[in-house]
Design a protein around this motif. Structure first.
Motif, PDB file in Angstrom:
ATOM      1  N   UNK A  19      56.006 -45.532  52.208  1.00  0.00           N
ATOM      2  CA  UNK A  19      56.238 -45.323  50.736  1.00  0.00           C
ATOM      3  C   UNK A  19      55.383 -44.229  50.272  1.00  0.00           C
ATOM      4  N   UNK A  20      55.718 -43.570  49.261  1.00  0.00           N
ATOM      5  CA  UNK A  20      54.713 -42.726  48.294  1.00  0.00           C
ATOM      6  C   UNK A  20      55.293 -42.897  46.934  1.00  0.00           C
ATOM      7  N   UNK A  53      49.664 -43.220  47.707  1.00  0.00           N
ATOM      8  CA  UNK A  53      50.416 -43.098  46.157  1.00  0.00           C
ATOM      9  C   UNK A  53      49.422 -42.888  45.497  1.00  0.00           C
ATOM     10  N   UNK A  54      49.754 -42.262  44.042  1.00  0.00           N
ATOM     11  CA  UNK A  54      48.878 -42.060  43.051  1.00  0.00           C
ATOM     12  C   UNK A  54      49.199 -42.851  41.740  1.00  0.00           C
ATOM     13  N   UNK A  55      50.160 -43.529  41.775  1.00  0.00           N
ATOM     14  CA  UNK A  55      50.466 -44.408  40.614  1.00  0.00           C
ATOM     15  C   UNK A  55      49.738 -45.655  40.722  1.00  0.00           C
ATOM     16  N   UNK A  67      47.182 -59.630  50.340  1.00  0.00           N
ATOM     17  CA  UNK A  67      46.580 -60.974  49.997  1.00  0.00           C
ATOM     18  C   UNK A  67      47.881 -61.900  50.219  1.00  0.00           C
ATOM     19  N   UNK A  68      49.128 -61.506  50.468  1.00  0.00           N
ATOM     20  CA  UNK A  68      50.314 -62.120  50.791  1.00  0.00           C
ATOM     21  C   UNK A  68      50.928 -61.979  52.245  1.00  0.00           C
ATOM     22  N   UNK A  69      49.957 -61.629  53.169  1.00  0.00           N
ATOM     23  CA  UNK A  69      50.494 -61.532  54.546  1.00  0.00           C
ATOM     24  C   UNK A  69      51.062 -60.139  54.886  1.00  0.00           C
ATOM     25  N   UNK A  70      51.106 -59.247  54.060  1.00  0.00           N
ATOM     26  CA  UNK A  70      51.830 -57.812  54.362  1.00  0.00           C
ATOM     27  C   UNK A  70      50.442 -57.096  54.567  1.00  0.00           C
ATOM     28  N   UNK A  71      50.625 -56.245  55.870  1.00  0.00           N
ATOM     29  CA  UNK A  71      49.696 -55.291  56.181  1.00  0.00           C
ATOM     30  C   UNK A  71      49.969 -54.095  55.206  1.00  0.00           C
ATOM     31  N   UNK A  72      49.049 -53.399  54.652  1.00  0.00           N
ATOM     32  CA  UNK A  72      49.045 -52.305  53.868  1.00  0.00           C
ATOM     33  C   UNK A  72      48.063 -51.166  54.460  1.00  0.00           C
ATOM     34  N   UNK A  73      48.865 -50.166  54.809  1.00  0.00           N
ATOM     35  CA  UNK A  73      48.147 -49.031  55.776  1.00  0.00           C
ATOM     36  C   UNK A  73      48.039 -47.982  54.778  1.00  0.00           C
ATOM     37  N   UNK A  74      47.078 -47.404  54.481  1.00  0.00           N
ATOM     38  CA  UNK A  74      47.016 -46.455  53.122  1.00  0.00           C
ATOM     39  C   UNK A  74      46.507 -45.143  53.686  1.00  0.00           C
ATOM     40  N   UNK A  75      46.788 -43.782  53.515  1.00  0.00           N
ATOM     41  CA  UNK A  75      46.537 -42.826  54.045  1.00  0.00           C
ATOM     42  C   UNK A  75      45.548 -42.100  53.067  1.00  0.00           C
ATOM     43  N   UNK A  76      44.464 -41.807  53.176  1.00  0.00           N
ATOM     44  CA  UNK A  76      43.538 -41.078  52.142  1.00  0.00           C
ATOM     45  C   UNK A  76      43.962 -39.938  51.513  1.00  0.00           C
ATOM     46  N   UNK A  77      44.873 -39.053  52.105  1.00  0.00           N
ATOM     47  CA  UNK A  77      45.354 -38.131  51.739  1.00  0.00           C
ATOM     48  C   UNK A  77      46.966 -37.917  51.748  1.00  0.00           C
ATOM     49  N   UNK A  78      47.760 -37.395  51.124  1.00  0.00           N
ATOM     50  CA  UNK A  78      49.381 -37.251  51.377  1.00  0.00           C
ATOM     51  C   UNK A  78      49.549 -36.479  52.408  1.00  0.00           C
TER      52      UNK A  78
END
Length: 80
Positions: A19-20, A53-55, A67-78
């Motif tokens: 996602x973005x 994401x910036x939103x 917190x709901x059991x979904x792993x969130x992997x976030x890139x530091x830059x687009x």
């Protein structure tokens, strides 16, 4: 005869959702669809891969997902 490997604690399969700045209603529906598919949560890895994401609403909701059991992997830059 073929010998199968011993069971592993790792998930049997993964669902990766890139996602973005996604529309939150669409992301909610996507996650609900995976969860309602009738699979055993112990056998599936569910992860959202966020391309910086910036939103602020998206960032807040992604934080809640972890917190709901979904792993969130976030890139530091687009990365696109």
């Amino acid at each position: 005869t073929m010998t199968l490997p011993a069971p592993s604690p790792a998930p049997f399969w993964s669902v990766m959702i890139p996602v973005h700045n996604p529309p939150l209603n669409l992301l909610r529906e996507t996650i609900a669809s995976v969860r309602n598919a009738g699979v055993d949560p112990a056998t599936v890895q569910l992860a959202v891969v966020d391309d910086a994401s910036t939103d602020p609403a998206v960032q807040d909701w992604l934080h809640q997902l972890s917190d709901q059991g979904v792993e969130v992997l976030r890139a530091p830059a687009r990365r696109g």
